[in-house]
Every structure is written in C-alpha cells, then in structure tokens.
Scaffold this active site. Structure first.
Site, PDB file in Angstrom:
ATOM      1  N   GLY A 175       0.832  -1.218   0.000  1.00 18.75           N
ATOM      2  CA  GLY A 175       0.000   0.000   0.000  1.00 18.75           C
ATOM      3  C   GLY A 175       0.855   1.252   0.000  1.00 18.75           C
ATOM      4  O   GLY A 175       0.579   2.205   0.719  1.00 18.75           O
ATOM      5  N   GLY A 176       1.900   1.252  -0.848  1.00 23.27           N
ATOM      6  CA  GLY A 176       2.722   2.449  -1.022  1.00 23.27           C
ATOM      7  C   GLY A 176       2.155   3.293  -2.160  1.00 23.27           C
ATOM      8  O   GLY A 176       0.952   3.255  -2.441  1.00 23.27           O
ATOM      9  N   ILE A 178       2.650   3.233  -5.551  1.00 24.06           N
ATOM     10  CA  ILE A 178       2.100   2.521  -6.718  1.00 24.06           C
ATOM     11  C   ILE A 178       0.790   1.836  -6.344  1.00 24.06           C
ATOM     12  O   ILE A 178      -0.209   1.938  -7.053  1.00 24.06           O
ATOM     13  CB  ILE A 178       3.121   1.500  -7.273  1.00 24.06           C
ATOM     14  CG1 ILE A 178       4.360   2.226  -7.805  1.00 24.06           C
ATOM     15  CG2 ILE A 178       2.487   0.624  -8.353  1.00 24.06           C
ATOM     16  CD1 ILE A 178       5.423   1.328  -8.419  1.00 24.06           C
ATOM     17  N   VAL A 231       0.922 -10.954   3.153  1.00 24.06           N
ATOM     18  CA  VAL A 231       0.516 -12.090   2.327  1.00 24.06           C
ATOM     19  C   VAL A 231       1.500 -13.221   2.602  1.00 24.06           C
ATOM     20  O   VAL A 231       2.716 -13.015   2.541  1.00 24.06           O
ATOM     21  CB  VAL A 231       0.539 -11.683   0.835  1.00 24.06           C
ATOM     22  CG1 VAL A 231       0.347 -12.890  -0.062  1.00 24.06           C
ATOM     23  CG2 VAL A 231      -0.534 -10.631   0.569  1.00 24.06           C
ATOM     24  N   HIS A 433      -8.311  34.586  -5.313  1.00 23.29           N
ATOM     25  CA  HIS A 433      -9.585  33.991  -4.876  1.00 23.29           C
ATOM     26  C   HIS A 433     -10.487  33.825  -6.096  1.00 23.29           C
ATOM     27  O   HIS A 433     -10.536  34.724  -6.937  1.00 23.29           O
ATOM     28  CB  HIS A 433     -10.270  34.913  -3.861  1.00 23.29           C
ATOM     29  CG  HIS A 433     -11.640  34.441  -3.484  1.00 23.29           C
ATOM     30  ND1 HIS A 433     -11.832  33.392  -2.612  1.00 23.29           N
ATOM     31  CD2 HIS A 433     -12.871  34.865  -3.875  1.00 23.29           C
ATOM     32  CE1 HIS A 433     -13.134  33.198  -2.473  1.00 23.29           C
ATOM     33  NE2 HIS A 433     -13.795  34.071  -3.231  1.00 23.29           N
TER      34      HIS A 433
HETATM   35  N1  LIG Z   1       3.560   9.606  -7.826  1.00 25.37           N
HETATM   36  C1  LIG Z   1       4.826   9.234  -7.720  1.00 25.37           C
HETATM   37  O1  LIG Z   1       5.704  10.067  -7.486  1.00 25.37           O
HETATM   38  C2  LIG Z   1       5.203   7.789  -7.834  1.00 25.37           C
HETATM   39  C3  LIG Z   1       4.322   6.895  -8.429  1.00 25.37           C
HETATM   40  C4  LIG Z   1       4.686   5.553  -8.469  1.00 25.37           C
HETATM   41  C5  LIG Z   1       5.904   5.149  -7.949  1.00 25.37           C
HETATM   42  N2  LIG Z   1       6.735   6.047  -7.393  1.00 25.37           N
HETATM   43  C6  LIG Z   1       7.989   5.612  -6.758  1.00 25.37           C
HETATM   44  O2  LIG Z   1       8.314   4.304  -7.149  1.00 25.37           O
HETATM   45  C7  LIG Z   1       8.865   3.597  -6.062  1.00 25.37           C
HETATM   46  C8  LIG Z   1       8.182   2.259  -5.927  1.00 25.37           C
HETATM   47  O3  LIG Z   1       6.811   2.400  -5.514  1.00 25.37           O
HETATM   48  P1  LIG Z   1       6.148   1.295  -4.606  1.00 25.37           P
HETATM   49  O4  LIG Z   1       4.748   1.690  -4.329  1.00 25.37           O
HETATM   50  O5  LIG Z   1       6.424  -0.060  -5.164  1.00 25.37           O
HETATM   51  O6  LIG Z   1       7.042   1.349  -3.290  1.00 25.37           O
HETATM   52  P2  LIG Z   1       6.778   2.104  -1.893  1.00 25.37           P
HETATM   53  O7  LIG Z   1       8.053   1.989  -1.154  1.00 25.37           O
HETATM   54  O8  LIG Z   1       6.132   3.426  -2.084  1.00 25.37           O
HETATM   55  O9  LIG Z   1       5.670   1.188  -1.187  1.00 25.37           O
HETATM   56  C9  LIG Z   1       5.838  -0.171  -0.953  1.00 25.37           C
HETATM   57  C10 LIG Z   1       4.891  -0.552   0.158  1.00 25.37           C
HETATM   58  O10 LIG Z   1       4.858  -1.972   0.244  1.00 25.37           O
HETATM   59  C11 LIG Z   1       4.821  -2.343   1.616  1.00 25.37           C
HETATM   60  N3  LIG Z   1       5.321  -3.724   1.672  1.00 25.37           N
HETATM   61  C12 LIG Z   1       6.590  -4.165   1.562  1.00 25.37           C
HETATM   62  N4  LIG Z   1       6.613  -5.519   1.601  1.00 25.37           N
HETATM   63  C13 LIG Z   1       5.333  -5.929   1.735  1.00 25.37           C
HETATM   64  C14 LIG Z   1       4.691  -7.199   1.819  1.00 25.37           C
HETATM   65  N5  LIG Z   1       5.407  -8.333   1.753  1.00 25.37           N
HETATM   66  N6  LIG Z   1       3.348  -7.248   1.961  1.00 25.37           N
HETATM   67  C15 LIG Z   1       2.622  -6.089   2.019  1.00 25.37           C
HETATM   68  N7  LIG Z   1       3.169  -4.876   1.937  1.00 25.37           N
HETATM   69  C16 LIG Z   1       4.504  -4.785   1.790  1.00 25.37           C
HETATM   70  C17 LIG Z   1       5.697  -1.309   2.290  1.00 25.37           C
HETATM   71  O11 LIG Z   1       5.414  -1.222   3.673  1.00 25.37           O
HETATM   72  C18 LIG Z   1       5.317  -0.034   1.524  1.00 25.37           C
HETATM   73  O12 LIG Z   1       4.225   0.634   2.113  1.00 25.37           O
HETATM   74  C19 LIG Z   1       8.710   4.462  -4.828  1.00 25.37           C
HETATM   75  O13 LIG Z   1       9.953   4.996  -4.475  1.00 25.37           O
HETATM   76  C20 LIG Z   1       7.771   5.535  -5.255  1.00 25.37           C
HETATM   77  O14 LIG Z   1       8.026   6.772  -4.620  1.00 25.37           O
HETATM   78  C21 LIG Z   1       6.399   7.356  -7.309  1.00 25.37           C
END
Ligand SMILES: NC(=O)c1ccc[n+]([C@@H]2O[C@H](COP(=O)([O-])OP(=O)(O)OC[C@H]3O[C@@H](n4cnc5c(N)ncnc54)[C@H](O)[C@@H]3O)[C@@H](O)[C@H]2O)c1
Length: 455
Positions: A175-176, A178, A231, A433
């Site tokens: 839940g990051g 992406i 998971v 505004h």
């Molecule tokens: N809008 C943007 O700027 C944007 C968009 C997409 C990606 N990105 C970048 O790409 C990179 C990758 O994105 P991302 O979402 O893959 O990584 P992320 O680090 O943002 O999130 C990964 C998430 O997965 C969780 N996680 C890890 N292992 C897990 C597991 N086994 N089970 C459940 N949850 C688990 C972590 O706690 C974390 O919250 C990041 O650095 C992000 O900043 C940026």
C-alpha cells in the site's frame, strides 16, 4: 570516432536530462538506452499512470454528476481505447524527448550497454570510449520471496498498464505509492480492489494524517484496505488466485488478478567490470553524484536515494555540471512528493511526526478543504492543507496537502521553504480567490492563531 567526453547509460528522466545539460556545456555526449527513451517514468510509470488516473477522475466526476444537476448515462470503460489513448500520450512525450536530444546534439545508441573497462563500453557492435560515465540505469519492480509470487500471471504495475480488460477483482500487495495509485484507478474502472499493506498505515513514510485520509477515501470508493497484514502465499485455483493473508485473523481472498508493488530494486546489469561501492545493491555516491571511481557518476533510482523522477533529473543536472567543472552539490532537504489518488496528495519537508521529533517546539496549522470556497464550488471538500513551522523562527519545515490540485500547489510550499520563508510570509502573500491555493494561505493564518474562514 566513438570517443566521447561523457557517456550516459539509461535514457530516463535522470539520463536524458544529464545528456542535454552535458551537451549544453560543450561536452561530446552519447546516451545509450536499451528500451525506449524516457525510461520508466515516460513509458511504464508516471506518465501512463497519470493518463489512467485522469480517466479515473473523469469516471468519478460522471458518477457524481447528478449531485451537480447533470444527468449522465452510466459510464463504461473501453479498456482497448483507454490503452490506445495512454500509448498516444507516451508516444508523444517520448518522441518529444528524442527530438530534444537531437536538437541538443546528443548521440543516441539503441541497445544494451555493457561496460568492458573503466573507459569503454559496448553497445551492439560498437565500442564507445568515454572520459566520464554517468550511470542512470534506474530500477525495476522487486518481487519478494513469498510462495506463489513467481507464478506466471502475477502482475506488476508494468503489466497492469497493459490490461485489455478491467479485471473483476484485484489484490494489490503493498500500500505504497504505486499500490494506492493503481487502487484508485482500478476501483473507479469497476474492479473490486483489495490493498494489503504490511505496515499499520498506507503510504507509511508520509504524514500520518495523509495516510488516514487516504485510507478513508479509498474505503469510501469501495476499496478494501487491509493494513498491518502480510501475504503468506498465493495459489492458483482454476481461473482465480487465492491470496492467503496474515493479520489480526488469517483470511484467504480470491481474485482474478494480483499485483505486487512492494518497492523497487536497482538495475546493475552490464556494470560488473566497474569496482563500484554498493550498499544494499545501490551505487554509493557523494553530493556531486560521484561514485568511488573519480570519472564515474551515478544518478536516479540506481543510487537508492529518493526514487522520484524529479530527483533523478536534479541529480542529472548536478552530475553534468560537476563533470563540466561547474561544481555544485545535490540537496535532498526540499523534495516535493506527490501521489495521484482521489483526492491527490502533495507533500514536502518533515511530517508532523518527524517535526515533533526533530524540533523543540513546532506550530501546526490545518485548514479543511470543506472551508475552502473553491473546493466547495468544485464539490471536492475531502481533505486539508497542513503547514508545519518551527515555533521559534516561524520557518516552514513541512507542508502536507490532501485535496484537489494538491500535486500542483505543493510547489508553493517548496518555493517558500527554499527561500527560508515563514508562516508570516505565506499569510502576508495575497493569494488569488477563489483557488485551492487559498487553503495554504488559510493554514498559515490558522498556525498564527488568527484564522479568518475558520472558527
Ligand atoms: N507519484 C509518484 O511520485 C510515484 C508513483 C509511483 C511510484 N513512485 C515511486 O516508485 C517507487 C516504488 O513504488 P512502490 O509503491 O512499489 O514502493 P513504496 O516503497 O512506495 O511502497 C511499498 C509498500 O509496500 C509495503 N510492503 C513491503 N513488503 C510488503 C509485503 N510483503 N506485503 C505487504 N506490503 C509490503 C511497504 O510497507 C510499503 O508501504 C517508490 O519509491 C515511489 O516513490 C512514485
């Protein structure tokens, strides 16, 4: 003669920006790219995702149009047409970058670079000799060693961007950034989405109020958000995947698709001949983007710093300037980061939790979107703008926005922070505004304990 002042491996927003700047400095520059110019950002990341997010936004607006006196038929998603639209956007922008490289006199080689000595690389049948090298090879999706995730058909964001039909159900592991952006898109497109996040909060590294707000809005959009859950295995039964989840109580969820988004890993292929210092497989660099080898620089995701396109570009400019003798240093203090959810998130500087730990005393001003005239007129009243300042100096040390246009207006806070500005500077700046930006103005007034549009 294939002899260059600067060779750059990787044509993403780090590599192509470094190439243009190096060439502008009068350095003979070559860029080697194995896939498409534009890298992850333009081809399979930021840009195509934002094209889909725009569609999700449109669907959301159409579904809610009747609240604003507009009667629409129930919208349908034609995924093949959506993909064509997305591919056109990508083509337009990658073509544009190709033209910029050409106009700036950068030589581009298509193919996989293989470094064969400290001053030579090969690409296809060519040997390229270089004085300086910039490594901008980026990162790729990391698949954790959970039983079943190596199965054919398990998706990453790359494959989900190519789906020709909306999956009936989708489990997102992670839940990051992406995970939350794709949950936003596919829940609006009609999938039954479940997000499984290991930590206790979504986007766990950001201000806690953003995480809580996002969980509420995703839940309201029909997404099932399981935080503090992991998971343990994925199996396939007939057409569906069975995802076993460990949390407060163990459950198994059945889904048509599973996407993994738990972070990324560095791309180091073709670099083994360089004795580079690595840490956790990321290339170590100093503030000038130099590695342990004097003439070799690294920028972008492969350095394991902040994995954002705009950081890679900033690093690329620093590396090119340093190679040209215009020495300057990279700073990571003020880096805005944006998440394209509904509503959007824009964030810069310290979270409230980090600020409380780092400063003796802080001042926090939060202004709700529900009290912002433009947000009310737009019917988008979910969210807030939060400003955090050092109590002693009044200097802004963090800003976190959850609401419409958050990804655009966060740059105001970044610019104020870069100039060392204070709450008073924002409060005394006339804001147009009606705009969502007024929420920043109002948050400054709240922090100064003189709110106008809030009781
Ligand atoms: N809008 C943007 O700027 C944007 C968009 C997409 C990606 N990105 C970048 O790409 C990179 C990758 O994105 P991302 O979402 O893959 O990584 P992320 O680090 O943002 O999130 C990964 C998430 O997965 C969780 N996680 C890890 N292992 C897990 C597991 N086994 N089970 C459940 N949850 C688990 C972590 O706690 C974390 O919250 C990041 O650095 C992000 O900043 C940026």
């Amino acid at each position: 003669m294939n002899k260059y002042d600067v060779a750059i491996i990787g044509g993403g927003p780090g590599g192509y920006v470094a190439a243009i700047r190096a060439s502008q400095h009068g350095l003979k520059t070559v860029l080697v790219e194995k896939d498409q110019i534009g890298g992850t950002c333009l081809n399979i990341g930021c840009i195509p995702t934002k094209a889909l997010v725009k569609n999700a936004e449109l669907l959301h607006e159409i579904k809610n149009a009747k609240n604003r006196g507009i009667i629409c038929d129930a919208p349908k998603v034609d995924m093949k047409a959506v993909l064509a639209m997305k591919n056109n956007v990508v083509k337009q922008l990658t073509g544009g970058v190709g033209a910029l490289l050409k106009a700036n006199g950068v030589t581009v080689f298509q193919g996989e670079a293989n470094v064969i000595s400290e001053h030579e690389l090969t690409v296809q049948d060519h040997v390229i000799t270089f004085e300086n090298l910039i490594i901008a090879t980026g990162s790729s999706n990391n698949i954790p060693p959970i039983p079943g995730l190596d199965m054919a058909g398990i998706l990453t964001s790359t494959e989900l961007l190519e789906m020709e039909a909306v999956p009936e159900s989708l489990v997102i592991i992670g839940g990051g950034v992406i995970g939350c952006e794709f949950a936003t898109v596919f829940s609006q497109f009609g999938s039954k989405v479940t997000v499984v996040e290991m930590q206790d909060a979504l986007i766990p590294n950001m201000d806690l109020e953003l995480s809580k707000g996002l969980k509420r809005s995703l839940t309201a959009a029909g997404v099932s958000v399981l935080t503090g859950c992991s998971v343990t295995k994925v199996e396939k039964n007939d057409d569906d995947y069975q995802v076993t989840i460990r949390g407060d109580k163990d459950t198994t969820i059945s889904a048509a698709c599973v996407m993994v988004s738990v972070g990324r890993k560095s791309n180091l292929a073709g670099l083994s001949k360089l004795p580079l210092t690595l840490e956790r497989n990321y290339i170590q660099v100093d503030d000038e983007m130099a590695t342990n080898l004097e003439h070799v620089y690294a920028i972008g995701d492969v350095t394991g710093k902040i994995q954002l396109a705009h950081v890679a570009s900033a690093q690329g400019l620093v590396a090119a300037d340093c190679i040209a003798g215009k020495k300057r240093k990279m700073s990571y203090e003020i880096v805005p980061s944006c998440i394209y959810t509904l509503p959007e998130i824009g964030s810069v500087g310290l979270s409230e939790q980090q600020a409380r730990a780092a400063y003796d005393a802080i001042t926090v001003g939060v202004f709700p979107m529900a009290a912002c005239g433009k947000a009310v007129a737009m019917g988008q009243t979910t969210g807030f703008t939060k400003l955090i300042a050092d109590e002693k100096s009044g200097k802004i040390i963090g800003c976190h926005i959850f609401g419409p246009n958050a990804t655009e207006i966060i740059s105001e806070a970044a610019a104020v922070m870069k100039a060392g500005g204070t709450l008073v500077d924002i409060a005394e700046t006339i804001h147009a505004h009606p705009t969502i930006n007024e929420s920043m103005h109002e948050a400054a007034h709240v922090a100064l304990k003189e709110p106008i549009h809030m009781m």
